[in-house]
Design a protein around this motif. Structure first.
Motif, PDB file in Angstrom:
ATOM      1  N   ALA A 250       0.809  -1.223   0.000  1.00 15.92           N
ATOM      2  CA  ALA A 250       0.000   0.000   0.000  1.00 15.92           C
ATOM      3  C   ALA A 250       0.847   1.280   0.000  1.00 15.92           C
ATOM      4  CB  ALA A 250      -1.009  -0.006   1.152  1.00 15.92           C
ATOM      5  N   ASP A 275       3.113  -5.706 -10.963  1.00 14.99           N
ATOM      6  CA  ASP A 275       2.788  -4.651  -9.990  1.00 14.99           C
ATOM      7  C   ASP A 275       3.117  -5.023  -8.550  1.00 14.99           C
ATOM      8  OD1 ASP A 275       0.715  -6.439  -9.288  1.00 14.99           O
ATOM      9  OD2 ASP A 275      -0.523  -4.760  -8.647  1.00 14.99           O
ATOM     10  N   GLY A 303      -8.704   5.288  -3.241  1.00 14.76           N
ATOM     11  CA  GLY A 303      -7.794   6.240  -3.869  1.00 14.76           C
ATOM     12  C   GLY A 303      -7.810   6.142  -5.391  1.00 14.76           C
ATOM     13  N   ARG A 396       6.797   5.210   2.590  1.00 12.69           N
ATOM     14  CA  ARG A 396       6.030   6.372   3.044  1.00 12.69           C
ATOM     15  C   ARG A 396       6.797   7.022   4.158  1.00 12.69           C
ATOM     16  NH1 ARG A 396       0.270   6.684   2.177  1.00 12.69           N
ATOM     17  NH2 ARG A 396      -0.221   4.939   0.795  1.00 12.69           N
ATOM     18  N   TRP A 475       7.373   9.463  -2.312  1.00 13.52           N
ATOM     19  CA  TRP A 475       6.278  10.301  -2.838  1.00 13.52           C
ATOM     20  C   TRP A 475       5.465  10.928  -1.701  1.00 13.52           C
ATOM     21  CZ3 TRP A 475       8.771   9.410  -6.879  1.00 13.52           C
ATOM     22  CH2 TRP A 475       8.778   8.238  -7.619  1.00 13.52           C
ATOM     23  N   PHE A 489       1.530  10.287  -8.242  1.00 11.46           N
ATOM     24  CA  PHE A 489       0.848   9.632  -9.365  1.00 11.46           C
ATOM     25  C   PHE A 489       1.562   9.941 -10.695  1.00 11.46           C
ATOM     26  CE2 PHE A 489      -2.214   9.934  -5.859  1.00 11.46           C
ATOM     27  CZ  PHE A 489      -2.543   8.593  -5.736  1.00 11.46           C
TER      28      PHE A 489
HETATM   29  P1  GDP Z   1       0.765  -0.939  -3.563  1.00  6.86           P
HETATM   30  O1  GDP Z   1      -0.013  -1.649  -2.505  1.00  6.86           O
HETATM   31  O2  GDP Z   1       2.217  -0.777  -3.201  1.00  6.86           O
HETATM   32  O3  GDP Z   1       0.569  -1.538  -4.896  1.00  6.86           O
HETATM   33  O4  GDP Z   1       0.200   0.556  -3.590  1.00  6.86           O
HETATM   34  P2  GDP Z   1      -0.943   1.224  -4.515  1.00  6.86           P
HETATM   35  O5  GDP Z   1      -0.394   1.677  -5.812  1.00  6.86           O
HETATM   36  O6  GDP Z   1      -2.129   0.331  -4.557  1.00  6.86           O
HETATM   37  O7  GDP Z   1      -1.274   2.503  -3.653  1.00  6.86           O
HETATM   38  C1  GDP Z   1      -1.649   2.413  -2.290  1.00  6.86           C
HETATM   39  C2  GDP Z   1      -2.330   3.697  -1.877  1.00  6.86           C
HETATM   40  O8  GDP Z   1      -1.425   4.795  -2.040  1.00  6.86           O
HETATM   41  C3  GDP Z   1      -3.552   4.014  -2.724  1.00  6.86           C
HETATM   42  O9  GDP Z   1      -4.545   4.567  -1.905  1.00  6.86           O
HETATM   43  C4  GDP Z   1      -3.030   5.038  -3.719  1.00  6.86           C
HETATM   44  O10 GDP Z   1      -4.046   5.917  -4.159  1.00  6.86           O
HETATM   45  C5  GDP Z   1      -1.944   5.770  -2.925  1.00  6.86           C
HETATM   46  N1  GDP Z   1      -0.845   6.262  -3.794  1.00  6.86           N
HETATM   47  C6  GDP Z   1      -0.211   5.569  -4.783  1.00  6.86           C
HETATM   48  N2  GDP Z   1       0.720   6.340  -5.400  1.00  6.86           N
HETATM   49  C7  GDP Z   1       0.699   7.541  -4.772  1.00  6.86           C
HETATM   50  C8  GDP Z   1       1.443   8.766  -4.944  1.00  6.86           C
HETATM   51  O11 GDP Z   1       2.304   8.901  -5.814  1.00  6.86           O
HETATM   52  N3  GDP Z   1       1.144   9.794  -4.084  1.00  6.86           N
HETATM   53  C9  GDP Z   1       0.174   9.663  -3.113  1.00  6.86           C
HETATM   54  N4  GDP Z   1      -0.050  10.717  -2.319  1.00  6.86           N
HETATM   55  N5  GDP Z   1      -0.537   8.537  -2.936  1.00  6.86           N
HETATM   56  C10 GDP Z   1      -0.288   7.484  -3.746  1.00  6.86           C
END
Ligand code: GDP
Ligand code: PGA
Ligand code: MN
Ligand code: MN
Length: 580
Positions: A250, A275, A303, A396, A475, A489
Motif C-alpha cells: 500500500a 505490480d 484512492g 512512506r 512520494w 501519481f
Molecule cells: P501498492 O499496494 O504498493 O501496490 O500501492 P498502490 O499503488 O495500490 O497505492 C496504495 C495507496 O497509495 C492508494 O490509496 C493510492 O491511491 C496511494 N498512492 C499511490 N501512489 C501515490 C502517490 O504517488 N502519491 C500519493 N499521495 N498517494 C499514492
C-alpha cells in the motif's frame, strides 16, 4: 481428473484423509469451470452480483470482518534452525508447527469441496517460472488464483514434466483469529495456512510461495525473489528502460506500474510488466533479467479514480472481483476517493450514512487479470523476461527521505535498501502510520535471515557484469499542515525520467553524503505545479536528521549480529562519517 505425478497424488490423498472433504475437485482453469464456481458462490452468498450494466462481470466478496488483511504476527517461517529464519521472522520448530496446524486441519473440510489448484508462477514456458499446487476449501480462493496465476491443466502438465512443485495447503477453517496460522516450511517447499480467507494469507501462490518460499530457493540457486513492480519507460525517441521498484504494501507499486503520463510530458509511454512481485536472474550477458510471476493484480481500491490513475480506473470496470468495498443504491462498487456515486451499504453489508467513517475498508481490494490493463507490456508474457536498468527502493516517509536520490554504487545501494523505513499501512493487521524498518519492502516476506539476505544481495556485485543503478524515492513527504508536498501519481514520471537519464549518463546531480540528488536544473519541471521552495525542500538533505537516521540504521543492523555482512556495516559507517 488426477495426475501421473505420484507425489502429488499421494499428497492429495493424504490431505483428504486428514481434512475429510465431502468431495475432491481438480481445477482445469476453463471458462466453464469458472462460470460454475461463480454461480455456486452467488447462490451461497460468497459473492454478490454488482451492477452488471455499469460493471459487467464484476462481483463483490465480503470477508469476515476479523479477516481483512495479512496477519504478520500469525505468520511463521519454520526452519530447522531458528537462526536461519532470523529476527525478521516469527519462528516455530517445524515438528511443533506441523503438529499444531495439522490438529486444526483435522476434519476441517467436512461438508466442503477440496479443490486442487495446479498453478505456474511466471509464463508457462519460461525457465525462470516455478510451479506449485494449492489445496483449498475456498471457491473464492480458486476464482482469485485463476486470475492471479496461470492456473489449471497447462500448469499440471508442467508439474508432471518437471516433477517438483511447492505444496500449499489452505483451509478457511472456522475463521477464528485464535486458530489462524500461516506457516512456511522452506526446507520442505511447503506452506500450511488455516483460518483466513484474505488474499495475502490465502492465495498461496502470491506472498507465501512467490516471496517467502521463492526467496529461500533464490538464495540457494543464485537469483532474487523480490517485492517489486516491474515497468517499462519508453522515452519520446522510442528507447525503453525497465525499472523494478520495491515499496512496502500500500505504498504505490500498482499505481507506479500503471502510471499515466502528465499531459505536459508528451511522447513518454509506460508499460506494465508486473505490480507486486519480481523474480530476477543474471542472464548470459551478465545483466539482471526479470519476470513477473503473477498473471493478475490484487490491488488496493481506495484512492483509485479517473484523475489519480485512469488506467487502473478503466481496468476495474469489468471482469473484476472486489473484496470489502461499499455499494451504491444501484449496486455499483464504491470506495473512498471515488469521485462519483454515494454509498448506501458499507463493506460489512450494513446500511451506510455519510459521516459513519470509511464506507469501504481501507484495505479493500480488486482482483483483475493483467490482460485488462490497457498498458500491459507485450514482454510481460515473454519467457526471457526484461533487462532491468534501475532498481528503486521507497516508502512512506512524512519526513527525512528526499523525493529521490541515487546510491553511490551497488554496495551502498544495498545499504539504502536494507535501511529502508516506511509508515505501516492497512495492508497488514495492526496500527497504521508507524514508521518501521522494512528492508527492501521484504520485512513481511523474506523467508530467511535478513543478514543472509543482505549478503545475497551484495554477492551480485560479483555475479553480474552490468548491474542496475539503485535509487531511493519518497512520494509521501508532508508539510507542517500534514498535506502531501509532492503531487505524486502521473507526476512521478518526472522522477523516473531523471532516473533513466542517470542510467544513460545524460543528466547531472549534486553529490551528497547520502547519494546523488537532482538539482532543480536536472529535473523536467515543464508544466509541474509545485512551488520552488517546496521543490527545494523535497530535493535537500537535512544532515542532522540523517545522522539520527543512519545511527538508527546502525542499531537496526546490530539486531542481526554476526550475520550482518561486514561490507554493509562499512557502508553505514562511511555514510555516517560523510555526514560529519
Ligand atoms: P501498492 O499496494 O504498493 O501496490 O500501492 P498502490 O499503488 O495500490 O497505492 C496504495 C495507496 O497509495 C492508494 O490509496 C493510492 O491511491 C496511494 N498512492 C499511490 N501512489 C501515490 C502517490 O504517488 N502519491 C500519493 N499521495 N498517494 C499514492
Ligand atoms: P500490495 O500487495 O503490495 O499491493 O499491497 C498486497 C500485500 O503486500 O499485502
Ligand atoms: Mn505486495
Ligand atoms: Mn499493489
Amino acid at each position: 481428473m488426477s495426475t501421473s505425478n505420484v507425489s502429488l497424488k499421494n499428497w492429495v490423498d493424504e490431505v483428504a484423509r486428514l481434512t475429510q472433504p465431502a468431495s475432491i475437485y481438480w481445477c482445469t482453469g476453463s471458462d466453464a469451470e469458472n462460470s460454475n464456481l461463480i454461480e455456486a458462490m452467488l447462490e451461497s452468498g460468497d459473492l454478490i452480483k454488482l451492477n452488471q450494466t455499469t460493471h459487467p462481470n464484476c462481483y463483490l466478496h465480503r470477508s469476515d470482518p476479523s479477516d481483512v488483511a495479512r496477519v504478520e504476527h500469525l505468520t511463521f517461517v519454520c526452519t530447522r534452525s531458528k537462526e536461519d529464519a532470523g529476527p525478521n521472522n516469527n519462528w516455530m520448530e517445524p515438528g511443533e508447527a506441523h503438529r499444531k496446524v495439522d490438529a486444526l486441519f483435522a476434519g476441517a473440510m467436512r461438508g466442503r469441496t477440496l479443490y486442487v489448484i495446479p498453478y505456474c508462477m511466471g509464463p508457462i514456458d519460461s525457465p525462470y517460472s516455478r510451479c506449485g499446487v494449492e489445496i483449498t476449501d475456498s471457491p473464492y480462493v480458486v476464482a482469485n488464483m485463476r486470475i492471479m496465476t496461470r492456473m489449471g491443466t497447462e500448469a499440471l502438465r508442467r508439474i508432471e514434466r518437471e516433477g517438483s512443485f511447492v505444496k500449499g495447503l489452505h483451509s478457511i477453517g472456522d475463521l477464528s483469529p485464535e486458530r489462524r496460522y500461516i506457516m512456511h516450511f522452506p526446507e520442505e517447499l511447503t506452506i500450511k495456512s488455516i483460518g483466513s480467507g484474505y488474499g495475502g494469507n490465502a492465495l498461496l501462490g502470491k506472498k507465501c510461495h512467490a516471496l517467502r518460499i521463492a526467496s529461500w530457493q533464490a538464495r540457494d540457486e543464485g537469483w532474487l525473489a523480490e517485492h517489486m513492480l516491474i515497468m517499462g519507460l519508453q522515452n519520446p525517441e522510442g528507447r525503453t528502460h525497465y525499472i523494478a521498484a520495491a515499496f512496502p504494501s500500500a505504498c504505490g507499486k500498482t499505481n507506479l506500474a500503471m502510471l499515466v503520463p502528465p499531459a505536459s510530458m508528451p511522447g513518454w509511454k509506460i508499460w506494465t510488466v508486473g505490480d507486486d512481485i519480481c523474480w530476477m536472474q543474471v542472464d548470459d550477458e551478465g545483466r539482471l533479467r526479470a519476470i513477473n510471476p503473477e498473471a493478475g493484480y490484487f490491488g488496493v481500491v481506495p484512492g483509485t479514480n479517473s484523475k489519480t490513475n485512469h488506467n487502473a480506473y478503466d481496468m476495474i470496470r469489468r471482469d473484476t472481483i472486489f473484496t470489502n468495498v461499499a455499494v451504491t443504491a444501484d449496486g455499483q462498487p464504491w470506495w473512498e476517493g471515488l469521485e462519483e456515486g454515494t454509498p448506501t451499504t458499507n463493506w460489512k453489508g450494513q446500511p451506510y450514512t455519510p459521516g459513519d467513517g470509511p464506507a469501504a475498508h481501507p484495505n479493500s481490494r480488486f482482483t483483475v487479470s493483467a490482460k485488462r490493463n490497457p498498458i500491459y507490456s507485450t514482454l510481460a508474457d515473454a519467457p526471457e523476461g526484461v533487462p532491468i536498468s534501475a532498481i528503486l527502493f521507497g516508502g512512506r516517509r512524512r519526513e527525512v527521505a528526499p523525493l529521490v536520490y541515487e546510491a553511490h554504487d551497488w554496495a551502498h545501494g544495498v545499504l539504502v535498501g536494507a535501511g529502508m523505513a516506511s509508515e505501516t499501512t492497512a495492508a497488514a493487521v495492526g496500527q497504521t502510520g508507524v514508521v518501521r524498518r522494512d528492508s527492501m519492502a521484504m520485512k513481511p516476506f523474506c523467508g530467511y535471515n535478513f543478514g543472509d539476505y543482505w549478503q545475497h544481495w551484495l554477492s551480485f556485485e560479483h555475479k553480474a557484469k552490468q548491474l542496475p543503478r539503485i535509487f531511493h524515492v519518497n512520494w509521501f513527504r508532508r508539510d507542517a499542515q500534514g498535506r502531501f508536498m509532492w503531487p505524486g501519481f502521473g507526476e512521478n514520471l518526472r522522477v523516473l525520467r531523471w532516473i533513466t537519464e542517470r542510467c544513460e549518463g545524460k543528466v547531472g546531480a549534486q553529490e551528497t553524503a547520502i547519494g546523488h540528488l537532482p538539482r532543480r536544473q536536472d529535473f523536467d519541471l515543464y508544466g509541474l505545479d509545485v512551488d520552488t521552495a517546496t521543490l527545494d525542500a523535497l530535493l535537500s538533505v537535512d544532515a542532522a536528521a540523517w545522522r539520527t537516521e543512519m545511527q538508527e540504521i546502525g542499531t537496526y543492523l546490530d539486531q542481526f549480529g554476526a550475520r550482518v555482512p561486514d561490507a554493509l556495516r562499512a557502508q553505514q559507517r562511511k555514510v555516517l562519517a560523510a555526514l560529519g
